[in-house]
Scaffold this motif. Structure first.
Motif, short mmCIF file in Angstrom:
data_model
loop_
_atom_site.label_atom_id
_atom_site.label_comp_id
_atom_site.label_asym_id
_atom_site.label_seq_id
_atom_site.Cartn_x
_atom_site.Cartn_y
_atom_site.Cartn_z
N ARG A 131 41.41 -2.39 -17.51
CA ARG A 131 40.07 -2.94 -17.78
C ARG A 131 39.63 -3.88 -16.67
NH1 ARG A 131 38.69 -1.75 -22.90
NH2 ARG A 131 37.27 -3.48 -23.18
N LEU A 132 38.32 -4.07 -16.57
CA LEU A 132 37.75 -4.95 -15.56
C LEU A 132 38.00 -6.41 -15.93
CD1 LEU A 132 34.31 -3.20 -15.04
CD2 LEU A 132 36.33 -3.00 -13.61
N ALA A 133 38.21 -7.21 -14.94
CA ALA A 133 38.40 -8.64 -15.19
C ALA A 133 37.08 -9.26 -15.60
CB ALA A 133 38.92 -9.32 -13.92
N PRO A 134 37.11 -10.22 -16.52
CA PRO A 134 35.85 -10.84 -16.93
C PRO A 134 35.25 -11.65 -15.78
CG PRO A 134 37.68 -11.58 -18.32
CD PRO A 134 38.24 -10.68 -17.28
N VAL A 135 34.02 -11.34 -15.45
CA VAL A 135 33.31 -12.07 -14.40
C VAL A 135 32.52 -13.20 -15.03
CG1 VAL A 135 31.55 -11.86 -12.62
CG2 VAL A 135 33.12 -9.96 -13.04
N PHE A 136 31.99 -12.95 -16.22
CA PHE A 136 31.21 -13.94 -16.94
C PHE A 136 31.92 -14.25 -18.24
CE2 PHE A 136 28.21 -11.44 -14.44
CZ PHE A 136 27.59 -12.45 -13.73
N PRO A 137 31.74 -15.45 -18.75
CA PRO A 137 32.36 -15.74 -20.04
C PRO A 137 31.78 -14.84 -21.12
CG PRO A 137 30.83 -17.48 -19.40
CD PRO A 137 30.94 -16.55 -18.24
N ARG A 138 32.61 -14.49 -22.09
CA ARG A 138 32.16 -13.62 -23.18
C ARG A 138 31.11 -14.33 -24.01
NH1 ARG A 138 32.62 -8.41 -23.23
NH2 ARG A 138 33.74 -7.84 -25.07
N THR A 139 30.06 -13.62 -24.34
CA THR A 139 29.08 -14.15 -25.28
C THR A 139 29.36 -13.51 -26.63
OG1 THR A 139 27.54 -12.39 -24.71
CG2 THR A 139 27.32 -14.46 -23.51
N THR B 26 37.14 -1.71 -31.89
CA THR B 26 35.94 -1.56 -32.69
C THR B 26 34.72 -1.48 -31.79
OG1 THR B 26 34.61 -2.41 -34.51
CG2 THR B 26 35.60 -4.05 -33.07
N GLU B 27 33.81 -0.61 -32.13
CA GLU B 27 32.53 -0.54 -31.42
C GLU B 27 31.41 -0.98 -32.35
OE1 GLU B 27 31.97 3.26 -29.58
OE2 GLU B 27 33.74 3.00 -28.32
N ASP C 139 31.38 -3.83 -20.86
CA ASP C 139 32.02 -3.02 -21.89
C ASP C 139 31.90 -1.53 -21.58
OD1 ASP C 139 32.79 -5.28 -23.25
OD2 ASP C 139 31.15 -5.18 -24.72
N GLU C 140 30.74 -1.10 -21.11
CA GLU C 140 30.57 0.30 -20.75
C GLU C 140 31.46 0.68 -19.57
OE1 GLU C 140 28.91 2.75 -22.38
OE2 GLU C 140 28.60 1.20 -23.89
N MET C 141 31.58 -0.20 -18.59
CA MET C 141 32.45 0.07 -17.44
C MET C 141 33.92 0.11 -17.89
SD MET C 141 30.57 0.62 -14.87
CE MET C 141 31.71 0.53 -13.52
N ASP C 142 34.29 -0.77 -18.81
CA ASP C 142 35.66 -0.76 -19.33
C ASP C 142 35.96 0.58 -19.98
OD1 ASP C 142 36.24 -3.30 -18.48
OD2 ASP C 142 35.91 -4.25 -20.43
N ARG C 143 35.03 1.11 -20.75
CA ARG C 143 35.23 2.41 -21.38
C ARG C 143 35.37 3.51 -20.33
NH1 ARG C 143 30.61 2.29 -25.58
NH2 ARG C 143 31.11 0.23 -26.26
N LEU C 144 34.60 3.42 -19.27
CA LEU C 144 34.64 4.42 -18.21
C LEU C 144 36.00 4.43 -17.52
CD1 LEU C 144 33.08 6.47 -16.42
CD2 LEU C 144 32.46 4.54 -14.98
N PHE C 145 36.57 3.25 -17.27
CA PHE C 145 37.83 3.16 -16.53
C PHE C 145 39.06 3.07 -17.42
CE2 PHE C 145 34.81 1.70 -13.29
CZ PHE C 145 35.16 2.58 -12.28
N GLU C 146 38.89 3.22 -18.73
CA GLU C 146 40.02 3.17 -19.64
C GLU C 146 41.00 4.30 -19.27
OE1 GLU C 146 39.23 3.62 -23.93
OE2 GLU C 146 39.20 1.44 -23.86
N GLY C 147 42.27 3.99 -19.20
CA GLY C 147 43.27 4.99 -18.87
C GLY C 147 43.64 5.03 -17.39
#
Length: 158
Positions: free
Chosen positions: A37-45, A107-108, A24-32
């Motif tokens: 967004r980064l592809a999910p590597v692990f299933p969402r918990t 939402t955060e 999630d933090e990396m997604d925020r960094l690369f937003e735009g």
């Protein structure tokens, strides 16, 4: 002052939760950026939150305070045994049932159930414990007798 340890829940022991937070933090960094967004590597918990606690001893009482913003008194349960105090509750999302088709939604805030456990000293008087809830702060007060100072005793090694 008694040592306070938390009992781990299954969510806290799930190592994938840490990866979700990092992603999630990396997604925020690369937003735009063009690749998004980064592809999910692990299933969402499931997201979870743990309310902040403050535990201290004062005037022969053990105070446990939990910050529970956005919750009402009826959203929280407090159980006490000779072993400890368990605080449970749930922060519910107002948007979970809505369709998110009309525009951007982000939402955060974290929603869901929580469970906190605070062990009590052996001599805690659980029958006289009390709990109050005011302005999003739960306060539990448990009387504890003054403990005599226990000096270490040197043992003879044979």
């Amino acid at each position: 002052m008694p040592a306070v340890l938390e009992k781990a829940t299954t969510i806290e022991r799930n190592p994938l939760t840490l990866f979700d937070r990092m992603r999630d933090e990396m997604d925020r960094l690369f937003e735009g950026f063009p690749f998004g967004r980064l592809a999910p590597v692990f299933p969402r918990t499931e997201a979870f939150w743990m309310p902040a606690l403050e535990v201290f001893e004062k005037n022969g009482n053990l105070f446990i305070r939990a910050d529970l913003p956005g919750l009402k008194r009826e959203d929280v349960t407090v159980e006490i045994t000779a072993e400890g105090v368990t605080i449970k509750g749930e922060r519910k999302s107002e948007f979970r049932e809505e369709k998110k088709e009309d525009g951007y939604f982000r939402t955060e805030r974290v929603y869901g159930e929580f469970h906190r456990f605070v062990p009590l000293p052996e001599d805690a008087v659980v029958d006289k414990a009390a709990a109050t809830f005011k302005d999003g702060v739960l306060e539990v007060i448990v009387p504890i007798p003054k403990a005599e100072k226990r000096l270490p005793k040197r043992l003879e090694v044979k």
